[in-house]
Scaffold this active site. Structure first.
Site, PDB file in Angstrom:
ATOM      1  N   PRO A 126       0.812  -1.224   0.000  1.00 40.62           N
ATOM      2  CA  PRO A 126       0.000   0.000   0.000  1.00 40.62           C
ATOM      3  C   PRO A 126       0.846   1.275   0.000  1.00 40.62           C
ATOM      4  O   PRO A 126       0.501   2.250  -0.652  1.00 40.62           O
ATOM      5  CB  PRO A 126      -0.823  -0.127   1.287  1.00 40.62           C
ATOM      6  N   GLU A 364       3.941  -2.543 -13.531  1.00 38.87           N
ATOM      7  CA  GLU A 364       5.357  -2.900 -13.784  1.00 38.87           C
ATOM      8  C   GLU A 364       6.206  -1.644 -14.012  1.00 38.87           C
ATOM      9  O   GLU A 364       7.144  -1.649 -14.809  1.00 38.87           O
ATOM     10  CB  GLU A 364       5.481  -3.941 -14.894  1.00 38.87           C
TER      11      GLU A 364
END
Ligand code: COS
Length: 388
Positions: A126, A364
């Site tokens: 997070p 990514e």
């Protein structure tokens, strides 16, 4: 220099294209609408030997290089971005195990990947997305084991039912902080203490499962360390060098699909007494779209070729990912423009493609992260003299 695919690569493309058109595309609208993971497609891809495409033959795979991965990911992405995503993540996890795994890990997990078990790569948290050096998940040494605790977020190929083995990065030495204090582990999904939290309801790639991974007193033997203790950051970054080329390929496929949709509409839609394909303004859009798609493919194949040859490819991988993902968004946006209001309606292919493309510049590594990688590399080259 040779811009032609080899005979074998052309055969692979022909096979995957036919599979994608006949088995993948027909499901794309339904699985996008329902958010259902296409497990039956993964089973068929396993039968075709695709899930072990980049696994060496001695572990039951096809032993094919990254250039072949580009062919498969892009062909799947033309039909269904979600299916391409699941496959691209599998290739990333296979690559990491192949590159950093011990012989024991390769013997256990690579044949499982070839049999269709899904690999998972868990890095983000997070509060640690673009900056993975700030992850908080811990792996405490206890005798001959490590005990892992923490939360990972936005983890692909993971849901209540999907995801069989997990590459996860955790802090093993909080004193060292950041890069040197991190270690990668390869763990079985069935390990006690592994659970799944929130399953994300996403804007695009809706059929690809993306969830939270929760590790609660998850005890694993020392043999689960992937690579060396303290090298987890390098394992993750080394993996992403290959993974980003996969996302570049996914972007190429999505961009090509958007261009095809735009052309289909441009040659049939008549306004002001002629096809919109004959209006110069639309032609300029189409020419820009086609040129960018072509460039994105060339960059992606170049990065994949370098990786296939075992060469240093981080810069080219980031360039390909950056350019191709931005291109997919550009082309999808223009394709909706060419479609007009019809392209804004739920259930049309171009509306789905537009939503699917949006994630490409995020996961990514965002476009901004790719630019950081590229800039650092070229500055380093300039400082040490340019490398041919
Ligand atoms: N391969 C191998 N090693 C690498 C590497 C790579 N591609 N990139 C960096 N490293 C090494 C460096 O050589 C350095 O090693 P030393 O400490 O031995 O010198 C170490 O890792 C730290 O590198 P750096 O200082 O460049 O790390 P930063 O924290 O500055 O981060 C970026 C670099 C921004 C490139 C990295 O944090 C990144 O890629 N972030 C995005 C992460 C991401 O893609 N998240 C999405 C998760 S998957 S959905």
């Amino acid at each position: 220099m040779d811009f032609e695919l080899t005979k074998e690569q052309k055969l692979l493309r022909k096979m995957v294209r036919s599979f994608a058109e006949n088995e993948v595309a027909p499901l794309a609208e339904e699985i996008d609408r329902t958010g259902r993971f296409p497990a039956e497609t993964i089973a068929k891809m396993t039968e075709l030997g695709l899930m072990g495409l980049n696994v060496p033959k001695e572990y039951g795979g096809q032993g094919l290089p990254d250039t072949c991965k580009i062919i498969v990911v892009s062909e799947l992405a033309k039909a269904c971005a979600s299916t391409a995503e699941a496959f691209a993540v599998q290739m990333l996890v296979n690559f990491i195990i192949k590159k950093f795994g011990s012989e024991e890990q390769k013997r256990e997990f690579l044949p499982r990947a070839c049999k269709g078990e899904l690999g998972v790569f868990a890095l983000s948290e997070p509060s640690a997305g673009s900056d993975p050096s700030s992850i908080r998940m811990t792996a405490e040494e206890d005798g001959d084991s490590y005990v892992l605790n923490g939360q990972k977020t936005f983890i692909s190929n993971l849901s209540e039912t999907e995801g069989d083995f997990i590459v996860v990065v955790a802090v093993t030495d909080p004193e060292k902080r950041q890069h040197g204090g991190m270690t990668a582990f390869l763990i079985d999904r069935k390990t006690p203490g592994v659970s799944v939290g929130t399953i994300e309801d996403k804007m695009g790639i809706r059929a690809a499962c993306v969830s939270e991974l929760l590790l609660n007193d998850c005890r694993v033997p020392r043999s689960c360390v992937l690579g060396s203790v303290g090298e987890g950051f390098k394992v993750a970054m080394g993996g992403l060098d290959s993974g980003r080329v996969g996302i570049a390929a996914q972007s190429c496929g999505i961009a090509e699909a958007a261009l095809k949709e735009a052309l289909k509409n441009a040659v049939t839609r008549v306004q002001f007494g002629k096809r919109i394909a004959d209006q110069q303004g639309i032609q300029f859009y189409l020419a820009d779209m086609a040129t960018r798609v072509e460039t994105a493919y060339l960059m992606t194949y170049k990065a994949a070729a370098l990786l296939s040859e075992g060469k240093r490819a981080g810069k080219y991988s980031s360039m390909a990912k950056y350019y191709a993902s931005e291109t997919a968004n550009y082309v999808a946006q223009k394709a909706v423009q060419i479609y007009g209001g019809y392209g804004y309606v739920r259930g049309t292919a171009i509306e789905r493609i537009f939503r699917d493309a949006r994630v490409l510049t995020l996961y990514e590594g965002t476009s901004e992260i790719q630019k950081i990688v590229i800039a650092r590399e070229i500055i380093r080259e300039a400082e040490g003299g340019f490398v041919e």
